[in-house]
Scaffold this motif. Structure first.
Motif, PDB file in Angstrom:
ATOM      1  N   LEU A 153       0.824  -1.207   0.000  1.00  0.00           N
ATOM      2  CA  LEU A 153       0.000   0.000   0.000  1.00  0.00           C
ATOM      3  C   LEU A 153       0.862   1.262   0.000  1.00  0.00           C
ATOM      4  CD1 LEU A 153      -2.741  -1.063   2.579  1.00  0.00           C
ATOM      5  CD2 LEU A 153      -3.136  -0.571   0.166  1.00  0.00           C
ATOM      6  N   LEU A 154       1.996   1.207   0.698  1.00  0.00           N
ATOM      7  CA  LEU A 154       2.867   2.366   0.811  1.00  0.00           C
ATOM      8  C   LEU A 154       3.926   2.429  -0.281  1.00  0.00           C
ATOM      9  CD1 LEU A 154       3.385   2.317   4.690  1.00  0.00           C
ATOM     10  CD2 LEU A 154       2.002   3.949   3.371  1.00  0.00           C
ATOM     11  N   ALA A 169       2.015   3.066  10.125  1.00  0.00           N
ATOM     12  CA  ALA A 169       0.589   3.267  10.395  1.00  0.00           C
ATOM     13  C   ALA A 169       0.190   4.712  10.140  1.00  0.00           C
ATOM     14  CB  ALA A 169       0.264   2.868  11.829  1.00  0.00           C
ATOM     15  N   ALA A 170       1.041   5.652  10.551  1.00  0.00           N
ATOM     16  CA  ALA A 170       0.756   7.068  10.310  1.00  0.00           C
ATOM     17  C   ALA A 170       0.735   7.375   8.819  1.00  0.00           C
ATOM     18  CB  ALA A 170       1.797   7.936  11.022  1.00  0.00           C
ATOM     19  N   ALA A 171       1.643   6.755   8.060  1.00  0.00           N
ATOM     20  CA  ALA A 171       1.676   6.961   6.613  1.00  0.00           C
ATOM     21  C   ALA A 171       0.423   6.413   5.946  1.00  0.00           C
ATOM     22  CB  ALA A 171       2.926   6.298   6.024  1.00  0.00           C
ATOM     23  N   ARG A 174      -2.301   8.841   6.366  1.00  0.00           N
ATOM     24  CA  ARG A 174      -2.155   9.973   5.432  1.00  0.00           C
ATOM     25  C   ARG A 174      -2.674   9.623   4.044  1.00  0.00           C
ATOM     26  NH1 ARG A 174       2.721  10.731   8.371  1.00  0.00           N
ATOM     27  NH2 ARG A 174       3.948   9.634   6.776  1.00  0.00           N
ATOM     28  N   LEU A 175      -2.744   8.331   3.738  1.00  0.00           N
ATOM     29  CA  LEU A 175      -3.331   7.903   2.456  1.00  0.00           C
ATOM     30  C   LEU A 175      -4.856   8.014   2.461  1.00  0.00           C
ATOM     31  CD1 LEU A 175      -1.274   4.700   1.468  1.00  0.00           C
ATOM     32  CD2 LEU A 175      -1.124   6.994   0.477  1.00  0.00           C
ATOM     33  N   GLY A 176      -5.440   8.219   3.633  1.00  0.00           N
ATOM     34  CA  GLY A 176      -6.896   8.384   3.696  1.00  0.00           C
ATOM     35  C   GLY A 176      -7.592   7.516   4.711  1.00  0.00           C
ATOM     36  N   ALA A 177      -6.865   6.558   5.304  1.00  0.00           N
ATOM     37  CA  ALA A 177      -7.492   5.687   6.296  1.00  0.00           C
ATOM     38  C   ALA A 177      -7.740   6.452   7.589  1.00  0.00           C
ATOM     39  CB  ALA A 177      -6.592   4.483   6.567  1.00  0.00           C
TER      40      ALA A 177
END
Length: 275
Positions: A153-154, A169-171, A174-177
């Motif tokens: 995903l990243l 998890a923070a990244a 930032r993708l929208g979760a």
């Protein structure tokens, strides 16, 4: 477990996922988990797989209009308290499902980004990753990737270790979760940690590693969380108690096939849940 009377309209949980003909994961694991929680399971099958504990030999995707019809049929008749999403396979199907689910914005969605089966077979088409991130992540109350799924995903080539889990998890958020439960089952440690990040804090749920190669753990965990959200439990408690449930179900796992993969005991004792 409390049981309701025949006259009571029992709350339902909708699972949108693929069928596992081997019975260990997918829709089959989801419905067993929902039944174990005393709720009514309804489903929209996205793909039919031919698989067993040794591998996946064939995949047939269901037409988008049939998947949508199944979803609409569930909402037309049942009190859907939560939605779990698993295997989706293709970008067009992901976009169609996202468009459909926007009609019920108040129903919490738990998204399990299924990409690879336990046997190693790829279950998500390469061009579907962008649709998963752009169309479904923003709709989910929670996304539950394992470490390899989080790396995909990243777009990372380096493996995520325990120290990197909070940043990963923070990244993902930032993708929208809105919230992320990053599963640590692929860590080499004897003590495993699943990390919940919800924007307000981080919460680690630790368990000792069991000598079991479980099949369908991700499906079962996301379904259990959806069940607990459907009963009104907070996200933190839903994740914490569902991680406990998975650990208990793994302790009772059994091997129905010829491989080392074991199927979870979905009907193990599950405290803290009532209908």
């Amino acid at each position: 477990m409390q049981h309701t009377s025949h006259s009571h309209r029992r709350r339902s949980v909708l699972t949108i996922a693929g069928s596992d003909s081997g019975g260990g994961a997918g829709i089959q694991a989801d419905l067993r988990t929902i039944a174990a929680h005393g709720l009514h399971g309804v489903c929209a099958i996205t793909a039919i797989t031919a698989q067993n504990t040794r591998g996946v030999s064939a995949i047939h995707g269901c037409p988008a209009e049939i998947v949508v019809a199944q979803i609409e049929s569930a909402f037309d008749d049942f009190e859907v308290g939560a939605i779990k999403i698993g295997m989706l396979a293709s970008a067009p199907l992901i976009r169609t499902i996202a468009t459909t689910l926007r009609r019920w914005p108040d129903v919490p969605i738990v998204l399990d980004p299924v990409m690879v089966a336990s046997s190693g077979a790829r279950l998500l088409e390469t061009d579907a990753l962008g649709a998963l991130i752009g169309d479904l992540l923003p709709l989910a109350a929670l996304v539950t990737p394992n470490l390899p799924e989080a790396e995909l995903l990243l777009g990372r080539s380096a493996a995520i270790d325990r120290e990197a889990m909070p940043a990963a998890a923070a990244a993902l958020r930032r993708l929208g979760a809105r919230a992320v439960l990053l599963k640590g089952g692929h860590l080499d440690d004897d003590t495993l940690v699943d990390l919940l990040s919800d924007g307000n804090g981080e919460y680690g749920f630790e368990h000792s590693r069991l000598a079991v190669e479980g099949h369908g753990t991700g499906c079962t965990l996301s379904s259990a969380i959806a069940c607990r959200l459907a009963t009104g439990m907070s996200l933190i408690e839903a994740c914490r108690t569902s991680c406990d449930y998975i650990h208990a179900a793994l302790r009772g796992a059994y091997r129905p096939g010829r491989s080392a993969l074991a199927v979870l005991d979905h009907f193990c004792d599950i405290p803290h849940v009532s209908t």
